[in-house]
Design an enzyme around this catalytic site. Structure first.
Site, PDB file in Angstrom:
ATOM      1  N   HIS A   1      -1.277   0.960   8.476  1.00 37.64           N
ATOM      2  CA  HIS A   1      -1.926   2.259   8.724  1.00 37.64           C
ATOM      3  C   HIS A   1      -2.944   2.095   9.844  1.00 37.64           C
ATOM      4  CE1 HIS A   1      -0.792   4.881   5.140  1.00 37.64           C
ATOM      5  NE2 HIS A   1      -0.027   3.814   5.063  1.00 37.64           N
TER       6      HIS A   1
ATOM      7  N   TYR B   1      -9.005  11.358   2.752  1.00 39.40           N
ATOM      8  CA  TYR B   1     -10.229  11.331   1.940  1.00 39.40           C
ATOM      9  C   TYR B   1     -10.844  12.716   2.073  1.00 39.40           C
ATOM     10  CZ  TYR B   1     -10.062   6.186   1.623  1.00 39.40           C
ATOM     11  OH  TYR B   1      -9.701   4.892   1.359  1.00 39.40           O
TER      12      TYR B   1
ATOM     13  N   PRO C   1     -14.680   2.419  -5.862  1.00 38.77           N
ATOM     14  CA  PRO C   1     -13.395   2.242  -5.164  1.00 38.77           C
ATOM     15  C   PRO C   1     -13.281   2.933  -3.804  1.00 38.77           C
ATOM     16  CG  PRO C   1     -13.149   3.826  -6.948  1.00 38.77           C
ATOM     17  CD  PRO C   1     -14.544   3.266  -7.058  1.00 38.77           C
TER      18      PRO C   1
ATOM     19  N   LYS D   1     -12.737  -1.656  -0.937  1.00 35.11           N
ATOM     20  CA  LYS D   1     -13.270  -2.957  -0.532  1.00 35.11           C
ATOM     21  C   LYS D   1     -13.074  -4.048  -1.603  1.00 35.11           C
ATOM     22  CE  LYS D   1     -14.389  -2.632   3.511  1.00 35.11           C
ATOM     23  NZ  LYS D   1     -12.977  -2.601   3.782  1.00 35.11           N
TER      24      LYS D   1
ATOM     25  N   TYR E   1     -13.986  -0.161   7.341  1.00 30.20           N
ATOM     26  CA  TYR E   1     -12.746   0.079   6.591  1.00 30.20           C
ATOM     27  C   TYR E   1     -11.727  -1.028   6.870  1.00 30.20           C
ATOM     28  CZ  TYR E   1      -9.313   3.001   4.176  1.00 30.20           C
ATOM     29  OH  TYR E   1      -8.401   3.491   3.280  1.00 30.20           O
TER      30      TYR E   1
HETATM   31  C1  DHB Z   1      -6.335   3.390  -2.742  1.00 30.43           C
HETATM   32  C2  DHB Z   1      -7.496   3.162  -3.479  1.00 30.43           C
HETATM   33  C3  DHB Z   1      -8.721   3.261  -2.883  1.00 30.43           C
HETATM   34  O1  DHB Z   1      -9.853   3.032  -3.570  1.00 30.43           O
HETATM   35  C4  DHB Z   1      -8.833   3.605  -1.540  1.00 30.43           C
HETATM   36  O2  DHB Z   1     -10.056   3.734  -0.979  1.00 30.43           O
HETATM   37  C5  DHB Z   1      -7.685   3.826  -0.814  1.00 30.43           C
HETATM   38  C6  DHB Z   1      -6.440   3.715  -1.412  1.00 30.43           C
HETATM   39  C7  DHB Z   1      -5.003   3.296  -3.397  1.00 30.43           C
HETATM   40  O3  DHB Z   1      -4.939   2.951  -4.574  1.00 30.43           O
HETATM   41  O4  DHB Z   1      -3.985   3.590  -2.734  1.00 30.43           O
END
Ligand code: DHB
Length: 391
Positions: free
Chosen positions: A76, A203, A292, A296, A384
């Site tokens: 990505h 997001y 989450p 990270k 990121y």
């Molecule tokens: C996923 C989980 C995340 O916490 C994130 O920031 C991006 C993707 C996932 O499970 O695909």
């Protein structure tokens, strides 16, 4: 009678950190024993995040010719930030010349377990560590699958045993000892059978809260929406789940399909007060937890392992203590940068239950600042995709 196993490094916890560490040590000719209280099946079926930083993928490449993240996963080159119903792309290539790979954590675990077993690694499932004794030759006191006592005596013990770590108490003096912060929200996660709703991750901030549109494959998708931490995952019908998701992603019509997995993830930020004591060190979730948002968690665990593997090489092959002495300080720098990033993404995108009108408008101002500023986009992209391994 207690059986005693002797090895150079005892690794408590067969998550990504413990397994990758045993692999890196083996490459340097350092023998280790890895134990985990879970079964292989439990480990391989735990649903976790799916984003791997470029540096993580490069380290996983050392397992085989090229990590399956590259061949089976998807690269990505950007994400979308969405607010006020409008999408804004953060282009990783243009801003930092790096990328991330979408490849779920349980697939990483399957690859690592298969590779470690094929290499003859002493990897024991269903073995519970009960305590760790410090000393020149530290010992892990454990119970095997049949509940029989069993001791591993080693030159070094690594606690890679997750957020409910047993090893942590041996390092910090208490199972809780650390800096932490709770959040007034959680994520409701689903897996569904449907084609992707978007090529890249979205997001999305909305007046109803945050949602994340992620993917798994051409036919399976992963999505999350902000919920109350006490939400019962069975409390919603499938139609209600789609409504909750859709209203948080205005402007994009989500492709719906049968939901076959649901879970509620609570948020926490945590860093243990100490990462090493004597001949015991902590890595991954045993040492720190992040919320989450921004994915990270596993990447930070892998970054700890990169450092600790080099420190154990120096100690066990050359008797050089210096990299090990530096481990807590060096690892902490990245840990706190990742703590900041995860907290920042979380606070910028979620709607706190007590948010005022002022808070909402300020938050939109912050989102606009990020997407309209080259510096804002570059910071987000850099964090990121992951900081270079030298940082
Ligand atoms: C996923 C989980 C995340 O916490 C994130 O920031 C991006 C993707 C996932 O499970 O695909």
């Amino acid at each position: 009678m207690t059986t005693t196993v002797r090895t150079r490094v005892a690794i408590v916890g067969a998550g990504p950190a413990g397994l990758l560490l045993s692999h890196l040590l083996a490459r340097s000719g350092i023998e280790s024993v890895v134990i985990d209280r879970r079964t292989r099946d439990e480990i391989e079926s735990t649903i976790r995040a799916g984003i791997l930083e470029q540096g993580t993928v490069e380290l996983l490449d050392t397992i085989g010719e090229a990590s399956r993240a590259r061949t089976v996963g998807h690269r990505h080159d950007g994400i979308e930030l969405r607010f006020e119903g409008e999408g804004h792309r953060i282009d990783f290539g243009e801003t930092v010349g790096r990328a991330v790979w979408l490849y779920p954590q349980h697939e990483v675990l399957k690859d690592l377990i298969a590779a470690r077993l094929a290499a003859g690694q002493d990897l024991r499932f269903g073995v519970t560590a009960e305590a760790i004794d410090d000393g020149d030759r530290p010992r892990v006191l454990a119970r095997d699958v049949d509940g029989q006592p069993f001791t591993i005596e080693a030159e070094f013990v690594v606690g890679s045993d997750g957020s409910r770590s047993v090893a942590r108490a041996a390092v910090t003096g208490s199972s809780q000892g650390g800096y932490f912060r709770e959040y007034p929200f959680a994520w409701f996660g689903i897996l569904c059978e449907a084609p992707p709703s978007s090529e890249e991750l979205i997001y999305s901030n909305s007046p109803d809260g945050f949602a994340l549109v992620s993917q798994r494959s051409a036919t399976v998708q992963r999505m999350y929406f902000q919920c109350d931490p006490d939400t019962d995952s069975d409390a919603f019908s499938e139609a209600q789940l789609w409504d909750e998701l859709q209203k948080r992603v205005p402007g994009t019509e989500l492709t719906q399909g049968p939901i076959f997995q649901r879970d509620v993830l609570r948020f926490r930020s945590f860093v243990a007060h100490e990462l090493r004591r004597g001949r015991i060190a902590l890595v991954g979730d045993a040492a720190h937890t992040v919320p989450p948002t921004g994915a990270k968690g596993m990447n930070l665990a892998i970054a700890d392992v990169r450092l600790l593997a080099a420190a154990l090489d120096a100690l066990l092959l050359r008797g050089d203590e210096r990299p090990l002495d530096a481990y807590p300080e060096t690892a902490s720098r990245r840990i706190w940068k990742a703590q900041h990033f995860s907290w920042w993404m979380t606070s910028m995108l979620h709607v706190a239950p007590d948010a005022t009108d002022f808070d909402r408008r300020r938050q939109l101002g912050e989102l606009r600042t990020v997407v309209e500023s080259a510096h804002g986009r570059a910071y987000l992209a850099e964090a990121y995709c992951g900081w270079p391994s030298s940082e």
